[in-house]
Scaffold this motif. Structure first.
Motif, PDB file in Angstrom:
ATOM      1  N   PHE A   5     -11.041  45.048  24.180  1.00  0.00           N
ATOM      2  CA  PHE A   5     -10.641  43.982  25.099  1.00  0.00           C
ATOM      3  C   PHE A   5     -10.514  44.548  26.517  1.00  0.00           C
ATOM      4  CE2 PHE A   5      -7.414  41.171  27.008  1.00  0.00           C
ATOM      5  CZ  PHE A   5      -7.915  39.916  26.679  1.00  0.00           C
ATOM      6  N   LYS A   6      -9.803  45.664  26.620  1.00  0.00           N
ATOM      7  CA  LYS A   6      -9.567  46.328  27.910  1.00  0.00           C
ATOM      8  C   LYS A   6     -10.893  46.764  28.546  1.00  0.00           C
ATOM      9  CE  LYS A   6      -6.187  49.692  29.535  1.00  0.00           C
ATOM     10  NZ  LYS A   6      -5.232  50.695  29.107  1.00  0.00           N
ATOM     11  N   THR A   7     -11.782  47.331  27.731  1.00  0.00           N
ATOM     12  CA  THR A   7     -13.088  47.780  28.220  1.00  0.00           C
ATOM     13  C   THR A   7     -13.902  46.600  28.753  1.00  0.00           C
ATOM     14  OG1 THR A   7     -13.096  49.602  26.645  1.00  0.00           O
ATOM     15  CG2 THR A   7     -15.231  48.973  27.556  1.00  0.00           C
ATOM     16  N   ILE A  58     -16.615  24.219  38.236  1.00  0.00           N
ATOM     17  CA  ILE A  58     -15.187  24.392  37.941  1.00  0.00           C
ATOM     18  C   ILE A  58     -14.806  25.852  38.198  1.00  0.00           C
ATOM     19  CG2 ILE A  58     -13.539  24.467  36.002  1.00  0.00           C
ATOM     20  CD1 ILE A  58     -14.997  22.049  34.825  1.00  0.00           C
ATOM     21  N   CYS A  59     -13.546  26.067  38.552  1.00  0.00           N
ATOM     22  CA  CYS A  59     -12.986  27.423  38.684  1.00  0.00           C
ATOM     23  C   CYS A  59     -11.858  27.614  37.689  1.00  0.00           C
ATOM     24  CB  CYS A  59     -12.373  27.620  40.061  1.00  0.00           C
ATOM     25  SG  CYS A  59     -13.545  27.764  41.342  1.00  0.00           S
ATOM     26  N   LEU A  60     -11.660  28.846  37.289  1.00  0.00           N
ATOM     27  CA  LEU A  60     -10.516  29.206  36.447  1.00  0.00           C
ATOM     28  C   LEU A  60      -9.560  30.071  37.259  1.00  0.00           C
ATOM     29  CD1 LEU A  60     -12.182  30.288  33.062  1.00  0.00           C
ATOM     30  CD2 LEU A  60     -11.369  28.024  33.740  1.00  0.00           C
ATOM     31  N   VAL A  61      -8.264  29.812  37.098  1.00  0.00           N
ATOM     32  CA  VAL A  61      -7.225  30.669  37.671  1.00  0.00           C
ATOM     33  C   VAL A  61      -6.276  31.064  36.543  1.00  0.00           C
ATOM     34  CG1 VAL A  61      -7.370  29.698  40.006  1.00  0.00           C
ATOM     35  CG2 VAL A  61      -5.762  28.694  38.358  1.00  0.00           C
ATOM     36  N   SER A  62      -5.502  32.127  36.782  1.00  0.00           N
ATOM     37  CA  SER A  62      -4.648  32.670  35.724  1.00  0.00           C
ATOM     38  C   SER A  62      -3.331  31.921  35.542  1.00  0.00           C
ATOM     39  CB  SER A  62      -4.350  34.142  35.992  1.00  0.00           C
ATOM     40  OG  SER A  62      -3.724  34.285  37.252  1.00  0.00           O
ATOM     41  N   ASP A  63      -2.817  31.345  36.634  1.00  0.00           N
ATOM     42  CA  ASP A  63      -1.488  30.730  36.555  1.00  0.00           C
ATOM     43  C   ASP A  63      -1.242  29.823  37.760  1.00  0.00           C
ATOM     44  OD1 ASP A  63      -0.944  32.560  38.669  1.00  0.00           O
ATOM     45  OD2 ASP A  63      -0.165  34.034  37.259  1.00  0.00           O
ATOM     46  N   PHE A  64      -0.054  29.203  37.803  1.00  0.00           N
ATOM     47  CA  PHE A  64       0.283  28.298  38.909  1.00  0.00           C
ATOM     48  C   PHE A  64       0.322  29.031  40.248  1.00  0.00           C
ATOM     49  CE2 PHE A  64       2.712  25.461  35.721  1.00  0.00           C
ATOM     50  CZ  PHE A  64       1.572  24.698  35.499  1.00  0.00           C
ATOM     51  N   LYS A  65       0.777  30.274  40.232  1.00  0.00           N
ATOM     52  CA  LYS A  65       0.851  31.058  41.476  1.00  0.00           C
ATOM     53  C   LYS A  65      -0.553  31.195  42.080  1.00  0.00           C
ATOM     54  CE  LYS A  65       2.619  35.445  43.260  1.00  0.00           C
ATOM     55  NZ  LYS A  65       1.550  36.386  43.559  1.00  0.00           N
ATOM     56  N   MET A  66      -1.528  31.549  41.257  1.00  0.00           N
ATOM     57  CA  MET A  66      -2.894  31.692  41.750  1.00  0.00           C
ATOM     58  C   MET A  66      -3.454  30.329  42.184  1.00  0.00           C
ATOM     59  SD  MET A  66      -6.319  33.326  39.966  1.00  0.00           S
ATOM     60  CE  MET A  66      -6.059  35.057  40.293  1.00  0.00           C
ATOM     61  N   LEU A  67      -3.128  29.282  41.466  1.00  0.00           N
ATOM     62  CA  LEU A  67      -3.564  27.936  41.837  1.00  0.00           C
ATOM     63  C   LEU A  67      -3.116  27.620  43.267  1.00  0.00           C
ATOM     64  CD1 LEU A  67      -4.677  25.067  41.170  1.00  0.00           C
ATOM     65  CD2 LEU A  67      -2.421  24.547  40.224  1.00  0.00           C
ATOM     66  N   ASP A 117      -6.669  30.822  27.846  1.00  0.00           N
ATOM     67  CA  ASP A 117      -7.407  31.790  27.043  1.00  0.00           C
ATOM     68  C   ASP A 117      -6.976  33.208  27.437  1.00  0.00           C
ATOM     69  OD1 ASP A 117      -9.967  32.472  25.356  1.00  0.00           O
ATOM     70  OD2 ASP A 117     -10.147  33.632  27.216  1.00  0.00           O
ATOM     71  N   LYS A 118      -6.674  34.029  26.444  1.00  0.00           N
ATOM     72  CA  LYS A 118      -6.152  35.378  26.683  1.00  0.00           C
ATOM     73  C   LYS A 118      -7.100  36.220  27.553  1.00  0.00           C
ATOM     74  CE  LYS A 118      -4.554  39.423  24.151  1.00  0.00           C
ATOM     75  NZ  LYS A 118      -4.602  40.121  22.883  1.00  0.00           N
ATOM     76  N   PHE A 119      -8.390  36.221  27.213  1.00  0.00           N
ATOM     77  CA  PHE A 119      -9.361  37.018  27.966  1.00  0.00           C
ATOM     78  C   PHE A 119      -9.484  36.506  29.402  1.00  0.00           C
ATOM     79  CE2 PHE A 119     -13.720  37.639  29.541  1.00  0.00           C
ATOM     80  CZ  PHE A 119     -13.746  39.032  29.588  1.00  0.00           C
ATOM     81  N   CYS A 120      -9.674  35.196  29.565  1.00  0.00           N
ATOM     82  CA  CYS A 120      -9.856  34.613  30.903  1.00  0.00           C
ATOM     83  C   CYS A 120      -8.615  34.801  31.768  1.00  0.00           C
ATOM     84  CB  CYS A 120     -10.192  33.129  30.800  1.00  0.00           C
ATOM     85  SG  CYS A 120     -11.790  32.816  30.033  1.00  0.00           S
ATOM     86  N   LYS A 121      -7.462  34.636  31.165  1.00  0.00           N
ATOM     87  CA  LYS A 121      -6.196  34.792  31.896  1.00  0.00           C
ATOM     88  C   LYS A 121      -6.073  36.230  32.415  1.00  0.00           C
ATOM     89  CE  LYS A 121      -1.674  32.833  31.140  1.00  0.00           C
ATOM     90  NZ  LYS A 121      -1.996  31.739  31.987  1.00  0.00           N
ATOM     91  N   GLU A 122      -6.318  37.192  31.548  1.00  0.00           N
ATOM     92  CA  GLU A 122      -6.216  38.602  31.927  1.00  0.00           C
ATOM     93  C   GLU A 122      -7.292  38.972  32.953  1.00  0.00           C
ATOM     94  OE1 GLU A 122      -4.298  42.301  31.834  1.00  0.00           O
ATOM     95  OE2 GLU A 122      -3.666  40.336  31.151  1.00  0.00           O
ATOM     96  N   LEU A 123      -8.500  38.457  32.763  1.00  0.00           N
ATOM     97  CA  LEU A 123      -9.601  38.743  33.690  1.00  0.00           C
ATOM     98  C   LEU A 123      -9.283  38.214  35.089  1.00  0.00           C
ATOM     99  CD1 LEU A 123     -12.478  39.792  34.198  1.00  0.00           C
ATOM    100  CD2 LEU A 123     -13.330  37.573  33.397  1.00  0.00           C
ATOM    101  N   THR A 124      -8.865  36.959  35.199  1.00  0.00           N
ATOM    102  CA  THR A 124      -8.566  36.393  36.519  1.00  0.00           C
ATOM    103  C   THR A 124      -7.335  37.063  37.136  1.00  0.00           C
ATOM    104  OG1 THR A 124      -7.416  34.542  35.436  1.00  0.00           O
ATOM    105  CG2 THR A 124      -9.649  34.131  36.206  1.00  0.00           C
ATOM    106  N   ARG A 125      -6.376  37.409  36.306  1.00  0.00           N
ATOM    107  CA  ARG A 125      -5.164  38.078  36.805  1.00  0.00           C
ATOM    108  C   ARG A 125      -5.522  39.444  37.399  1.00  0.00           C
ATOM    109  NH1 ARG A 125      -1.364  41.545  35.574  1.00  0.00           N
ATOM    110  NH2 ARG A 125      -2.241  42.194  33.601  1.00  0.00           N
ATOM    111  N   ARG A 126      -6.317  40.212  36.678  1.00  0.00           N
ATOM    112  CA  ARG A 126      -6.676  41.556  37.154  1.00  0.00           C
ATOM    113  C   ARG A 126      -7.691  41.523  38.290  1.00  0.00           C
ATOM    114  NH1 ARG A 126      -6.482  46.230  32.820  1.00  0.00           N
ATOM    115  NH2 ARG A 126      -4.506  45.654  31.885  1.00  0.00           N
ATOM    116  N   PHE A 127      -8.591  40.553  38.262  1.00  0.00           N
ATOM    117  CA  PHE A 127      -9.598  40.421  39.326  1.00  0.00           C
ATOM    118  C   PHE A 127      -8.957  39.883  40.609  1.00  0.00           C
ATOM    119  CE2 PHE A 127     -13.448  38.061  41.048  1.00  0.00           C
ATOM    120  CZ  PHE A 127     -14.064  39.205  41.521  1.00  0.00           C
ATOM    121  N   ARG A 128      -7.863  39.166  40.455  1.00  0.00           N
ATOM    122  CA  ARG A 128      -7.077  38.599  41.562  1.00  0.00           C
ATOM    123  C   ARG A 128      -7.835  37.559  42.371  1.00  0.00           C
ATOM    124  NH1 ARG A 128      -4.899  44.229  42.450  1.00  0.00           N
ATOM    125  NH2 ARG A 128      -2.815  44.149  41.549  1.00  0.00           N
ATOM    126  N   ARG A 129      -8.802  36.916  41.739  1.00  0.00           N
ATOM    127  CA  ARG A 129      -9.547  35.834  42.387  1.00  0.00           C
ATOM    128  C   ARG A 129      -9.942  34.829  41.306  1.00  0.00           C
ATOM    129  NH1 ARG A 129     -13.739  39.748  44.937  1.00  0.00           N
ATOM    130  NH2 ARG A 129     -12.279  41.041  46.067  1.00  0.00           N
TER     131      ARG A 129
END
Length: 190
Positions: A5-7, A58-67, A117-129
């Protein structure tokens, strides 16, 4: 976090930072994605899908803060809708900020889903966009219900295919609701 997952998160971020396109599992269907702040990457997505730029993505964001970082004024009702939604729900907001111009619809709106989604949430959180997320098909063709139904043209056309959940069946596309700053609410897709 599992090593695989991390890789995949790390490899995907490398591609996104280079302006590349990805094929990835979302909380709904397999999606074609890219950095929502990179106009050249967004152009690649439009070309790959053979989709008119007048049709929004459509765009995906990790959370309300990013929204809140990408929409000037998130209507209060949006938080309640998202909190109580029983399925993935995309909301079209007025006045997006800090995203590529070619991602914004002609009426100055942008569709965003706060992913669960766990993967999408982590990806957007770490990518910060935010990430572009559009179904993995050529415009006008049927949305693939599984990874195995994705056309070779799409598979060859993206810069990176995420190697996770390839056996997973896709869920239905998200519900879409338009929330205008003037208080109007319109259900676009149930």
């Amino acid at each position: 976090m599992k090593d695989e997952f991390k890789t995949e998160i790390q490899e995907t971020i490398k591609v996104l930072k280079r302006g590349g396109t990805i094929l990835y599992p979302t909380d709904t269907v397999w999606g074609i994605g890219c950095d929502a702040t990179n106009p050249d990457a967004i152009d690649k997505v439009f070309q790959l899908k053979k989709r008119s730029e007048s049709k929004s993505l459509i765009c995906l964001v990790s959370d309300f803060k990013m929204l809140n970082e990408y929409i000037e004024n998130v209507p209060e009702v949006a938080y309640d809708i998202l909190k109580y939604a029983s399925k993935p729900t995309t909301i079209i907001y007025d006045d997006p900020i800090r995203v590529a111009e070619n991602l914004i619809a002609e009426d100055n709106s942008l569709a965003i889903r706060v992913t669960k989604d766990k993967f999408c949430k982590e990806l957007t959180r770490r990518f910060r966009r935010p990430l572009v997320s559009t179904s993995a098909n050529i415009s006008g063709q049927k949305t693939p219900e599984s990874f195995s139904q994705i056309s070779p043209e799409i598979l060859k056309g993206v810069d990176y295919v995420v190697n996770l959940q390839q056996s997973k069946k896709s869920a239905k596309p998200s519900a879409i609701i338009k929330l205008s700053n003037d208080g109007k609410v319109k259900v676009v897709r149930k």
